[in-house]
Design a protein around this motif. Structure first.
Motif: not given
Lengths: 283, 125
Positions: A84-85, A206-211, A216-217
């Motif tokens: 699930l990371g 869950a790991r996605t931020g503003d940019s 990157g993911l």
């Protein structure tokens, strides 16, 4: 064998790329070079330079491994929370030494074995998809350079080129919505109707931020850049992710009678269109 | 084929009456992992791409409905063929799909359905 020295080695190999070989559609030339190496049943390594450095390893005319600095290295199949990371992945140093799941060509008797073999295969094809971009160049083939220990899997060049061509066609479709390097952000208005996401999608959310970019993911989670880009595109379709600065995703309805409505992009992900429709430039 | 050794897993599917094509597909990328086929089989890459698209659309539907259900299989009836798609394993986020295409006029759908279910169960054991 640690990840850093391997990256360094790939970079060193790519530094020797012949100058002045860049022309439009260079991927065609790389594909032709790969076919020639296959015909000659070559063993060694072909360094590739471009948006990312990398190398393609051959044994007996078959590709046994490929690596790009812009795609994750192969890792063992994650289980439990790691799948699930939600927990850090294992030390890459240990991965290179211990993972041998794809090395042997014995009958796969369970889905677990298939998935295990797929980990390395997907990593190689993901790297090739990156290396065979139109901006890449290849260097002089080095005979008999050894691939990283324990991570080899012979695959026919023609099969790989067909798959890379298909992936490039899929990525061209997705480009209307998202590319591997498009910044995405969580949709701030999550008070809409309930949505059901898979564990893999949840790990991305869950790991996605503003940019955050799909690449990157993928690097963060050790997943395929190609697969992650598709998954991010689906999350945009679900309205859970958005591309900042762009109008709402493909599902945004045009207002009735509004002649100035923005035309809807085509349905984003279609594997069938990639097979039956567009022709790639990979040769 | 990307994973030719996985083709052995598909051999039992060839015993289904009217069998034309069997494929293992990576659902996340639409890639054909392994396939077995008879002479009158449709193109594996095209059939696999269609199957992956179908499952993705149904997964999207499931996501929108948010009922917590899991896709078990997809059965499609064409004028001459059955297309049967089943996720392999019990993962709510299936990574691998099994596609079997069979001649409609020679296949007992109920028996074929049962065979597919047993085949997928055997993969997980």
């Amino acid at each position: 064998m640690s990840q850093a020295p391997r990256r360094t080695r790939v970079r060193q190999l790519a530094d020797s790329v012949w100058p002045g070989r860049t022309v439009n559609g260079y991927a065609n030339l790389i594909a032709a070079r790969l076919r020639k190496l296959a015909d000659e049943k070559s063993t060694g390594v072909l360094p590739v330079s471009g948006p990312g450095d990398g190398a393609i390893f051959f044994r007996g005319g078959q590709v046994i491994y490929a690596e790009s600095s812009r795609t994750p290295l192969p890792a063992p199949r994650a289980v439990g929370l790691a799948a699930l990371g939600l927990v850090p992945s294992e030390d890459p140093q240990s991965l290179g030494q211990e993972y041998t799941g794809g090395a042997e060509l014995v009958p796969a008797r369970s889905v677990g074995r298939i998935t295990g073999a797929l980990v390395l295969t997907e990593s190689v094809i993901d790297a090739l998809t990156e290396l065979l971009s139109s901006d890449s160049r290849y260097a002089k083939f080095r005979h008999a350079d050894d691939p990283p220990a324990g991570q080899v899997r012979p695959m026919p060049v023609d099969v790989l080129l067909t798959e890379v061509q298909r992936r490039h066609a899929v990525l061209r479709q997705l480009a209307a919505v998202v590319t591997p390097d498009t910044a995405v952000a969580r949709e701030p208005s999550l008070d809409g109707p309930a949505a059901q996401v898979s564990p893999a999608q949840w790990a991305l959310l869950a790991r996605t931020g503003d940019s955050t970019t799909p690449r990157g993911l993928a690097l963060q989670l050790g997943r395929s850049v190609f697969g992650t880009t598709i998954e991010v595109c689906r999350l945009v379709e679900l309205g859970l992710l958005a591309v900042p600065g762009r109008l709402a995703g493909p599902e945004r309805p045009a207002e009735p009678g509004d002649g100035s409505a923005v035309p809807r992009p085509p349905a984003a992900v279609s594997f069938i269109r990639a097979v039956a429709g567009e022709r790639g430039s990979d040769g | 084929m990307i994973l030719p050794e996985a083709g052995e897993l598909l051999t039992p599917a060839m015993e289904i009456d009217g069998f034309r094509l069997g494929c293992l597909i990576d659902a996340s990328t639409g890639m054909v992992l392994a396939s077995v086929q008879n002479q009158d089989a449709p193109a594996p890459a095209t059939a696999a791409a269609g199957a992956a698209d179908l499952v993705n659309v149904l997964t999207l539907l499931n996501g929108k409905l948010a009922t917590g259900e899991i896709l078990e299989d997809v059965m499609i009836t064409l004028s001459d063929s059955f297309f049967m798609v089943r996720p392999v394993g019990h993962d709510p986020d299936p990574r691998i799909l099994l596609l079997v295409v069979a001649d409609r006029h020679r296949t007992n759908l109920a028996m074929a359905h049962r065979s597919l279910r047993d085949l997928c169960a055997s993969f997980s054991s």
